[in-house]
Design a protein around this motif. Structure first.
Motif, mmCIF file in Angstrom:
data_model
loop_
_atom_site.group_PDB
_atom_site.id
_atom_site.type_symbol
_atom_site.label_atom_id
_atom_site.label_comp_id
_atom_site.label_asym_id
_atom_site.label_seq_id
_atom_site.Cartn_x
_atom_site.Cartn_y
_atom_site.Cartn_z
ATOM 1 N N LEU A 195 6.640 19.363 -2.304
ATOM 2 C CA LEU A 195 6.614 18.618 -3.568
ATOM 3 C C LEU A 195 5.224 18.587 -4.186
ATOM 4 O O LEU A 195 4.235 18.917 -3.539
ATOM 5 N N ASP A 196 5.174 18.124 -5.458
ATOM 6 C CA ASP A 196 3.892 17.996 -6.151
ATOM 7 C C ASP A 196 3.230 16.669 -5.784
ATOM 8 O O ASP A 196 3.864 15.770 -5.228
ATOM 9 N N GLU A 197 1.965 16.561 -6.192
ATOM 10 C CA GLU A 197 1.186 15.351 -5.879
ATOM 11 C C GLU A 197 1.729 14.090 -6.534
ATOM 12 O O GLU A 197 1.481 12.990 -6.066
ATOM 13 N N ASP A 198 2.455 14.259 -7.632
ATOM 14 C CA ASP A 198 2.989 13.064 -8.308
ATOM 15 C C ASP A 198 4.369 12.664 -7.788
ATOM 16 O O ASP A 198 5.017 11.786 -8.350
ATOM 17 N N ALA A 199 4.826 13.302 -6.718
ATOM 18 C CA ALA A 199 6.123 12.934 -6.138
ATOM 19 C C ALA A 199 5.946 11.862 -5.059
ATOM 20 O O ALA A 199 4.921 11.823 -4.374
ATOM 21 N N THR A 200 6.948 10.993 -4.958
ATOM 22 C CA THR A 200 6.891 9.911 -3.967
ATOM 23 C C THR A 200 8.168 9.909 -3.135
ATOM 24 O O THR A 200 9.275 9.947 -3.681
ATOM 25 N N ILE A 201 7.983 9.824 -1.833
ATOM 26 C CA ILE A 201 9.124 9.681 -0.924
ATOM 27 C C ILE A 201 9.106 8.258 -0.385
ATOM 28 O O ILE A 201 8.128 7.832 0.230
ATOM 29 N N THR A 202 10.193 7.531 -0.618
ATOM 30 C CA THR A 202 10.356 6.212 -0.019
ATOM 31 C C THR A 202 11.316 6.404 1.142
ATOM 32 O O THR A 202 12.425 6.914 0.953
ATOM 33 N N THR A 203 10.878 6.040 2.334
ATOM 34 C CA THR A 203 11.717 6.283 3.501
ATOM 35 C C THR A 203 11.863 5.006 4.328
ATOM 36 O O THR A 203 10.897 4.270 4.524
ATOM 37 N N ILE A 204 13.095 4.735 4.762
ATOM 38 C CA ILE A 204 13.408 3.456 5.423
ATOM 39 C C ILE A 204 13.711 3.687 6.907
ATOM 40 O O ILE A 204 14.523 4.551 7.254
ATOM 41 N N GLU A 205 13.057 2.910 7.752
ATOM 42 C CA GLU A 205 13.261 3.017 9.200
ATOM 43 C C GLU A 205 13.394 1.617 9.802
ATOM 44 O O GLU A 205 12.537 0.767 9.583
ATOM 45 N N ILE A 206 14.423 1.413 10.577
ATOM 46 C CA ILE A 206 14.696 0.083 11.138
ATOM 47 C C ILE A 206 13.745 -0.267 12.291
ATOM 48 O O ILE A 206 13.467 -1.443 12.523
ATOM 49 N N HIS A 207 13.245 0.737 12.994
ATOM 50 C CA HIS A 207 12.389 0.472 14.153
ATOM 51 C C HIS A 207 10.907 0.630 13.795
ATOM 52 O O HIS A 207 10.469 1.700 13.368
ATOM 53 N N ALA A 208 10.143 -0.456 14.044
ATOM 54 C CA ALA A 208 8.732 -0.489 13.654
ATOM 55 C C ALA A 208 7.903 0.581 14.381
ATOM 56 O O ALA A 208 7.010 1.183 13.775
ATOM 57 N N ALA A 209 8.184 0.820 15.663
ATOM 58 C CA ALA A 209 7.371 1.784 16.427
ATOM 59 C C ALA A 209 7.533 3.192 15.853
ATOM 60 O O ALA A 209 6.548 3.928 15.695
ATOM 61 N N GLU A 210 8.786 3.557 15.530
ATOM 62 C CA GLU A 210 9.037 4.887 14.942
ATOM 63 C C GLU A 210 8.361 4.991 13.571
ATOM 64 O O GLU A 210 7.759 6.005 13.233
ATOM 65 N N ALA A 211 8.462 3.908 12.801
ATOM 66 C CA ALA A 211 7.869 3.909 11.458
ATOM 67 C C ALA A 211 6.357 4.124 11.535
ATOM 68 O O ALA A 211 5.781 4.869 10.738
ATOM 69 N N LYS A 212 5.727 3.485 12.525
ATOM 70 C CA LYS A 212 4.271 3.617 12.689
ATOM 71 C C LYS A 212 3.913 5.073 13.049
ATOM 72 O O LYS A 212 2.974 5.648 12.499
ATOM 73 N N GLU A 213 4.709 5.632 13.966
ATOM 74 C CA GLU A 213 4.465 7.035 14.363
ATOM 75 C C GLU A 213 4.670 7.964 13.160
ATOM 76 O O GLU A 213 3.928 8.941 12.991
ATOM 77 N N ALA A 214 5.660 7.636 12.353
ATOM 78 C CA ALA A 214 5.911 8.450 11.152
ATOM 79 C C ALA A 214 4.701 8.400 10.228
ATOM 80 O O ALA A 214 4.265 9.444 9.711
ATOM 81 N N GLU A 215 4.153 7.225 10.032
ATOM 82 C CA GLU A 215 2.984 7.090 9.143
ATOM 83 C C GLU A 215 1.818 7.935 9.653
ATOM 84 O O GLU A 215 1.114 8.584 8.883
ATOM 85 N N GLU A 216 1.632 7.921 10.976
ATOM 86 C CA GLU A 216 0.541 8.710 11.560
ATOM 87 C C GLU A 216 0.787 10.209 11.380
ATOM 88 O O GLU A 216 -0.112 10.959 11.019
ATOM 89 N N ASN A 217 2.031 10.626 11.635
ATOM 90 C CA ASN A 217 2.360 12.047 11.471
ATOM 91 C C ASN A 217 2.175 12.500 10.025
ATOM 92 O O ASN A 217 1.653 13.585 9.766
ATOM 93 N N VAL A 218 2.611 11.650 9.095
ATOM 94 C CA VAL A 218 2.479 11.979 7.674
ATOM 95 C C VAL A 218 1.005 12.122 7.313
ATOM 96 O O VAL A 218 0.606 13.058 6.602
ATOM 97 N N LYS A 219 0.196 11.213 7.824
ATOM 98 C CA LYS A 219 -1.242 11.258 7.536
ATOM 99 C C LYS A 219 -1.844 12.584 8.044
ATOM 100 O O LYS A 219 -2.563 13.273 7.320
ATOM 101 N N HIS A 220 -1.481 12.950 9.271
ATOM 102 C CA HIS A 220 -2.011 14.196 9.839
ATOM 103 C C HIS A 220 -1.515 15.431 9.086
ATOM 104 O O HIS A 220 -2.191 16.454 9.046
ATOM 105 N N ALA A 221 -0.323 15.330 8.509
ATOM 106 C CA ALA A 221 0.274 16.506 7.853
ATOM 107 C C ALA A 221 -0.374 16.843 6.516
ATOM 108 O O ALA A 221 -0.230 17.973 6.023
ATOM 109 N N GLU A 222 -1.078 15.886 5.921
ATOM 110 C CA GLU A 222 -1.800 16.124 4.652
ATOM 111 C C GLU A 222 -0.936 16.780 3.585
ATOM 112 O O GLU A 222 -1.337 17.766 2.956
ATOM 113 N N ILE A 223 0.258 16.240 3.381
ATOM 114 C CA ILE A 223 1.164 16.804 2.362
ATOM 115 C C ILE A 223 0.798 16.270 0.975
ATOM 116 O O ILE A 223 0.210 15.196 0.868
#
Ligand code: SAM
Length: 183
Positions: free
Chosen positions: A61-89
């Motif tokens: 996607l382009d820089e002006d695109a936003t993905i809102t993603t919902i996760e019920i488990h806090a630990a998975e959500a935190k790991e997702a945030e870290e992975n997203v940060k490392h991925a530099e998308i």
């Protein structure tokens, strides 16, 4: 290899040692292709896990695109945030921790593309709750329409027979995704 490709490969590698129900590269190709056709700016995902599908979608996607993603488990959500940060998308990813059944009614945006990949028996409810946030031509991809069809039959009946969607079943290996376009 981009940072995003590295993170995706790392997560794919993790599935060899542990059960991690990511969409995977094959169904992922169908997902990305379906989304690319509508050039989405606002994307909603139900079921983040550790961010594999969000990165897969967001790297195209382009820089002006936003993905809102919902996760019920806090630990998975935190790991997702870290992975997203490392991925530099390029796309921005906002992870919301909570039960999608409660979170979806609070969302204010209108979505061009949706990926549903959480509790299979709740797909129909997710869709009904978000329907006022979709527009004509919004594309909705639902995972596991092959292997878990029995658990999401009400969802499949609705997108195929309500007259509100044009829907197709796309077989990928032993599973499938249901790709629906809002009419
Ligand atoms: C199949 S995994 C998602 C995989 C991810 N989309 C991917 O391909 O990388 C399903 C996720 O949905 C989450 N989930 C289940 N029920 C949920 C709900 N009611 N609200 C939000 N998340 C939910 C689970 O905790 C799990 O992490």
């Amino acid at each position: 290899m981009t940072k995003a490709d590295e993170v995706l490969a790392e997560i794919e590698g993790m599935t060899e040692e542990q059960f991690l129900p990511i969409v995977g590269p094959d169904k992922g190709k169908i997902l990305v292709k379906a989304f690319q056709k509508v050039k989405p700016k606002h994307i909603l995902e139900v079921g983040t896990l550790i961010g594999y599908s969000a990165i897969l979608i967001g790297k195209e996607l382009d820089e002006d695109a936003t993905i809102t993603t919902i996760e019920i488990h806090a630990a998975e959500a935190k790991e997702a945030e870290e992975n997203v940060k490392h991925a530099e998308i390029p796309a921005k990813v906002k992870v919301i921790v909570g039960d999608a059944l409660k979170v979806i009614p609070t969302l204010k945006d209108c979505y061009d593309a949706v990926f549903i990949d959480a509790e299979k028996t709740e797909y129909y409810e997710y869709l009904r709750l978000m329907e006022d946030k979709l527009h004509r031509r919004t594309v909705i991809v639902a995972d596991n329409a092959g292997i878990f069809a029995d658990q999401m039959q009400n969802y499949l009946d609705y997108v195929r027979k309500s007259g509100k969607y044009q829907s197709r079943y796309v077989q990928v290996g032993e599973d499938s995704v249901e790709v629906s376009i809002k009419l």
